[in-house]
Enzyme design. Structure first.
Site, PDB file in Angstrom:
ATOM      1  N   LYS A 280      29.049  -1.118  18.909  1.00 43.99           N
ATOM      2  CA  LYS A 280      30.196  -0.866  17.830  1.00 43.99           C
ATOM      3  C   LYS A 280      29.892   0.089  16.708  1.00 43.99           C
ATOM      4  O   LYS A 280      28.832   0.260  16.426  1.00 43.99           O
ATOM      5  CB  LYS A 280      30.797  -2.287  17.413  1.00 43.99           C
ATOM      6  N   ARG A 315      27.500 -10.620  24.574  1.00 41.32           N
ATOM      7  CA  ARG A 315      28.120  -9.892  25.388  1.00 41.32           C
ATOM      8  C   ARG A 315      27.877  -8.342  25.157  1.00 41.32           C
ATOM      9  O   ARG A 315      27.923  -7.923  23.776  1.00 41.32           O
ATOM     10  CB  ARG A 315      29.729  -9.897  24.798  1.00 41.32           C
TER      11      ARG A 315
HETATM   12  N1  HH2 Z   1      34.761  -6.894  21.966  1.00 37.54           N
HETATM   13  C1  HH2 Z   1      35.513  -6.096  22.684  1.00 37.54           C
HETATM   14  C2  HH2 Z   1      36.334  -6.346  23.634  1.00 37.54           C
HETATM   15  N2  HH2 Z   1      36.422  -8.019  23.947  1.00 37.54           N
HETATM   16  N3  HH2 Z   1      35.694 -10.180  23.654  1.00 37.54           N
HETATM   17  C3  HH2 Z   1      34.995 -10.807  22.767  1.00 37.54           C
HETATM   18  N4  HH2 Z   1      34.989 -12.227  23.129  1.00 37.54           N
HETATM   19  N5  HH2 Z   1      34.157 -10.552  21.643  1.00 37.54           N
HETATM   20  C4  HH2 Z   1      34.041  -9.163  21.284  1.00 37.54           C
HETATM   21  O1  HH2 Z   1      33.532  -8.759  20.255  1.00 37.54           O
HETATM   22  C5  HH2 Z   1      35.046  -8.145  22.322  1.00 37.54           C
HETATM   23  C6  HH2 Z   1      35.725  -8.851  23.243  1.00 37.54           C
HETATM   24  C7  HH2 Z   1      35.732  -4.491  22.335  1.00 37.54           C
HETATM   25  O2  HH2 Z   1      34.546  -3.838  23.108  1.00 37.54           O
HETATM   26  P1  HH2 Z   1      34.826  -3.254  24.524  1.00 37.54           P
HETATM   27  O3  HH2 Z   1      35.126  -3.871  25.505  1.00 37.54           O
HETATM   28  O4  HH2 Z   1      33.398  -2.608  24.706  1.00 37.54           O
HETATM   29  O5  HH2 Z   1      35.682  -2.155  24.302  1.00 37.54           O
HETATM   30  P2  HH2 Z   1      37.177  -1.782  24.422  1.00 37.54           P
HETATM   31  O6  HH2 Z   1      37.948  -2.638  23.865  1.00 37.54           O
HETATM   32  O7  HH2 Z   1      37.608  -0.319  23.904  1.00 37.54           O
HETATM   33  O8  HH2 Z   1      37.487  -1.745  25.879  1.00 37.54           O
END
Ligand code: HH2
Length: 336
Positions: A280, A315
């Protein structure tokens, strides 16, 4: 909780004083807690001073989540089937490529896979249910057929969750903590699946505009406590609820750091904690690593800092590196 909050000062290792409290039936223990009140600061007190209900909640072993015992740290591998996710957008859009990546994450040490079909990065646009289902359903079906690993669906929408459960998903991960789609809580309750309730301030499109809190750690705690109550009222068993402070979701750098430093507070909610800090923006801000895929070392460091506070599920994108770091951290802290 009568305006008083207790943050266990989690320690690791065998040299444990008598009277120390094992946290959540896990690998950490505490001899002291920080007792906090809004606008009054904190004071460190022995665990013997904990009110009995708080002590019981802190100490109770957490039940298994999607078949995974919560007495050891677990890695959730991220698989975004989106064109626009901030780190892996567009890489795994084709179902066969996504399924191969899922298998690679499992081979690298993932205990559970989190499949998402809608980016929730700052500024992201909402996608329709149909598009989200078309993205995730074939991937979940392929992974479910080929692997025994549990699959979590990362969605805010009931129709998407329903399609994902039909295809084999065994857990719901909702970044809106059941507040986006009024039908989602009853779908999850009917399926009896574990549900991760994540804190976010605002929606993805505008959440980074100017996030504000009275006290970010305590505000997020109160929010999660309220959302647990909503979930339980909708028929979701408290033993199946996980909590997540939502790193980067309506938070400045300082907010993210306050939450990471105070993570162990959330054990008082009585649920396993999940954390998602992988790649992030704040990691780039602090380290200078501009490209998301250059933020692996910082992401691993945050993962270990979280596990040292007893956080049960991390995660991550970089499964192999995180798994290796976790294995060595466990050995080096005398737990193997
Ligand atoms: N962060 C993201 C998405 N889902 N779920 C939980 N429980 N906690 C988190 O911190 C979280 C999440 C965002 O990250 P990412 O999936 O890598 O990216 P994007 O939202 O651009 O798909």
């Amino acid at each position: 909780m009568s305006g008083v909050y207790y943050r266990p000062l989690v320690q690791i290792g065998d040299a444990r004083p008598s009277g120390a409290l094992r946290i959540a039936g896990g690998w950490g223990w505490a001899a002291h807690v920080e007792r906090m009140e809004r606008d009054r600061g904190g004071a460190v007190v022995p665990v013997a001073d904990l009110p009995p209900d708080v002590r019981a909640r802190l100490g109770a072993p957490r039940g298994a989540i999607a078949g995974l015992a919560m007495d050891q740290p677990r890695l959730m591998g991220i698989l975004n089937v989106t064109p626009d996710s901030f780190s892996d957008g567009g890489l795994y859009a084709a179902p066969d490529v996504a399924a191969r990546q899922g298998a690679a994450l499992v081979a690298g040490g993932a205990d559970i896979l989190d499949i998402g079909g809608e980016s929730t990065r700052p500024g992201a646009e909402t996608v329709s249910e149909d598009v989200e289902i078309q993205r995730v359903e074939p991937v979940i079906a392929a992974l479910h057929q080929g692997l025994p690993t549990p699959i979590s669906i990362d969605t805010r929408k009931a129709a998407v969750a329903e399609a994902a459960f039909e295809a084999g998903a065994a857990m719901l991960n909702d970044v809106a903590a059941l507040s986006f789609d009024p039908q989602l809580a009853s779908v999850a309750a009917a399926r009896g699946v574990p549900v991760c309730l994540m804190h976010a301030q605002g929606d993805p499109k505008t959440m980074q505009a100017s996030p504000r809190y009275a006290d970010v750690l305590l505000d997020v705690y109160d929010f999660l406590e309220a959302r647990i109550a909503v979930a339980v009222a909708a028929g979701i068993d408290r033993a199946r609820i996980l909590v997540d402070p939502g790193i980067g979701f309506g938070k400045t750098l300082e907010h993210n750091l306050s939450l990471l430093r105070g993570l162990s507070l959330f054990h008082c909610l009585g649920c396993p904690i999940l954390i998602g800090a992988s790649r992030k923006r704040f990691i780039g801000t602090l380290s200078g690593a501009q490209a998301p895929d250059a933020r692996m070392p910082g992401s691993v460091a945050v993962a270990l800092a979280a596990v040292a506070q007893g956080v049960q599920i991390v995660r991550v994108h970089d499964i192999h590196a995180t798994k290796q770091a976790l294995t060595l951290w466990t050995a080096a802290t005398g737990q193997s």
